[in-house]
Each structure stands twice: as C-alpha cells, then as structure tokens.
Write an enzyme that holds these catalytic residues in place. Sequence first.
Site, short mmCIF file in Angstrom:
data_model
loop_
_atom_site.label_atom_id
_atom_site.label_comp_id
_atom_site.label_asym_id
_atom_site.label_seq_id
_atom_site.Cartn_x
_atom_site.Cartn_y
_atom_site.Cartn_z
N HIS A 94 -7.96 1.26 2.08
CA HIS A 94 -7.77 0.88 3.49
C HIS A 94 -8.54 1.84 4.41
CE1 HIS A 94 -4.80 -1.44 6.25
NE2 HIS A 94 -5.94 -1.23 6.87
N GLU A 110 0.83 -1.19 0.00
CA GLU A 110 0.00 0.00 0.00
C GLU A 110 0.87 1.25 0.00
OE1 GLU A 110 -2.63 -0.29 3.33
OE2 GLU A 110 -3.72 -2.01 2.53
#
Length: 417
Positions: free
Chosen positions: A300, A277
């Site tokens: 997220h 990420e």
Amino acid sequence: MMTMTPTTPFPAERVQDSDVRVLLLENIHTDGANFLRGKGYQVDTLDRALAEGELIEAVQGVHLLGIRSTTYITEKVLNASDDLIAVGAFCIGTNQIDLPATTRQGVAVFNAPYSNTRSVVELAIAEIISLARRLHEKSTDMHAGIWNKSAAGSHEVRGRTLGIVGYGNIGSQLSVIAEALGFKVIFFDIDDKLALGNARRCSTIEELLTDADVVSLHVDGRPGNAGLFGEEQMSLMKPRSLFLNLSRGIAVDTTALRKHIESGHIAGAAVDVFPVEPKRQGDPFESELRGLRNVILTPHVGGSTEEAQQDIGRFVASKLRSYASNGGTSLSVNMPEINVHVDATRHRLAHVHHNAPGVLAKLNAIMGDHGVNIETQSLATRGEIGYVVTDIAAEVGPDVLAELAQLPETVRLRQLS
C-alpha cells in the site's frame, strides 16, 4: 480562542488554542504535526493504526484526529468522543470513516484528494513497464544466481492499449502520461468524464476489458465497488493481458486473480492494496497472491513517496487548523463549504444545524434580543446539514451561547476568536 459547545451538556468548556489536543495516527508525516504544534496545539502521534476499542480510549479529550487508511472511525467511536470536532484523513480515500455519522454529529472531515496523485501514477507506469518486461521475475532469478537472458515474454508498451477503470484524478493523469509513452488509452467511468488527449471513453466495462492489453483499476472505496473485479471480469480480459490494482483491496477477488494468473490467461499483475492489511510495520502479511511469478506485490505504497506524504501532511493539517481556529470548511468531505477570512478584530460563531427552514432567522433573532451586532454572515447547506459562520464585534456571553445551543436544530456550536 474557541468555546466548545456540545448540544448537551451546557455550559460549554472554554478551550484556548494552547489547550486544543490533536492525535495523529499511522505515521503521518512530521510536517503535519510540526505545523499544528506551530499553531500552539498539543499534538500526540502514533506510528500505527488503532482498533476500535483502543481508539475509543485514545480519543478521549481529543479535538482533532488524524488517520490514514487503516484506522476506522465508526459511529461507536464518535459516540464516545464528545470533544472531537474534526477528522483528517491524511490520504485520498475516506471509506474508513462513517461519513453519515460524522455529519450527524457535526464533526467535519477533510482529506487530501490531490496530493499523492503523481506518486500513484508514477508507480503504475513503473509497474506496467516492469510487468511487460518481466523485470520482477528476472531480478528474482538473478538474486537466486540464475542467468536467464531471454526476450521471451518481454514486450515494449508502445502501441499497446491501456484500459483505465475509474477516470478520476489518478486515472486521468495516468491517461495523459501513458499516452505520452505511446499507449493507446481507453477508459470507463460511471460518471460522465471528459476524455483527455486522445483517450477514448468506453460505454461499458466489458468493452474496455475485451480491448485492453493492460487494465489498471482506479476506483474509490464506496460499498458498491466491493467485488467489482472478479471471475466474470477477468474472463473477459484479453489473453496474456496485464492487470493492476492500486486503488482499493475490496474491489478485487484475489482468488479469481490467482486462478487466472496460474492459468496464464493473465500474464502478470501488480497489486498495492489488499482486502485485509496489517495494522503496523513488521506485522505478518498474508495473501493468496504471494509466490506467483510476474506478480508485483507492494505494501500500500502508491502514495508513499516523501514528496506526497509531506504535501499531504501539510495540506490536511492546514485544513484541520482552519476549521478549528477559524471555522473554514473549504474542501470538507461532509460539511457545507464556507471559505472564511481571518480578522483578529472580530469574534466568530460557527453553528452546525439540521437543514430546516427558518434556522437563520432564529439565530439572528436570539442575537438581536441580546444586542449582538452581526458584522458579516455566511450560510451554506449540504443535504441534511446547514452551517452558519457569523462574525460579531464582541465575544458573546454564556447566556447567548446557551440559548443558541438549545435550539432544536442545533447540532454543534462553537465560539471562535
């Protein structure tokens, strides 16, 4: 006031509350920073994660460190941060923290195991309904100027079977709310969990996958869960079923997921977490799941509601403050749990040590030899670590601290008052 006493070197640096330094990373809610500033601590904040080298430099002289899910606390970082006494994970998971290393060094770790549960559950419910009704596709078409009014492939969720993999705080609450919407709920967990409502426990994950119309993954980040859901598991899912992962990116093989979505075996998916990420806002995001129809990708944000982040900020900050100023370890992830009371008339010694027979007797013998009067005392152990909180009538001198710190079992010693 607290006296910082690393095992080496000694004598210790004396640190007033106003000198306690705090570093909060990854855009932690301002309520956390404000709470700690209100207690007299020096607080610095950053809106991004730090790589290992950056973190080693930034953590020098820092006593309390706050992170979220993208900053990794490695043993190398811990070895370079002698002043660090506690780490706060302002999230649920702690797999980004080397817990054995923090424990060995007497660094307490706290997290927020419950504060964002509702936010994650609400996102899961919203995404299940969106996938079942193919709302994401219809919205994309509308923005592209395409009027596609059709019921094809659009379904109600009532009467469908939801399979929950991982029946912890989030999975169990999802179970209750989904049942209220008309789902039949089944679940699988490696631990023996009590079924809520009419939910049915599956004896194997294979049983769940073959029965569920929707599979929602809610597992933690332990290494054993890496690659938990891959080609074998997806092949067992019912044709045209839906899949959600709002837990850990490492748990799912995204190549296999793309294959099963493209083939039509899986009718839709929602993914909130990814193996890799971006570390900061605006960084490019790459994933082989991009561009697929009826696939909802979110950055997220399962727990990223204002309510959840505010609760997390306050909760974890209060745990860090309790440990730093009072020695309390309630709900610590890695330390023995001792609940403390605050009494301004007393002084306090907080002693982290290797869990070995006779440590308490040695501590008390040293204090007795120096005429230190013990008023109350609490001891707890957890695995290889023990923790003693001792309340005394008067502050002890450096000679007593030196002798206590030099015990071979001592990991970390602090004097609080």
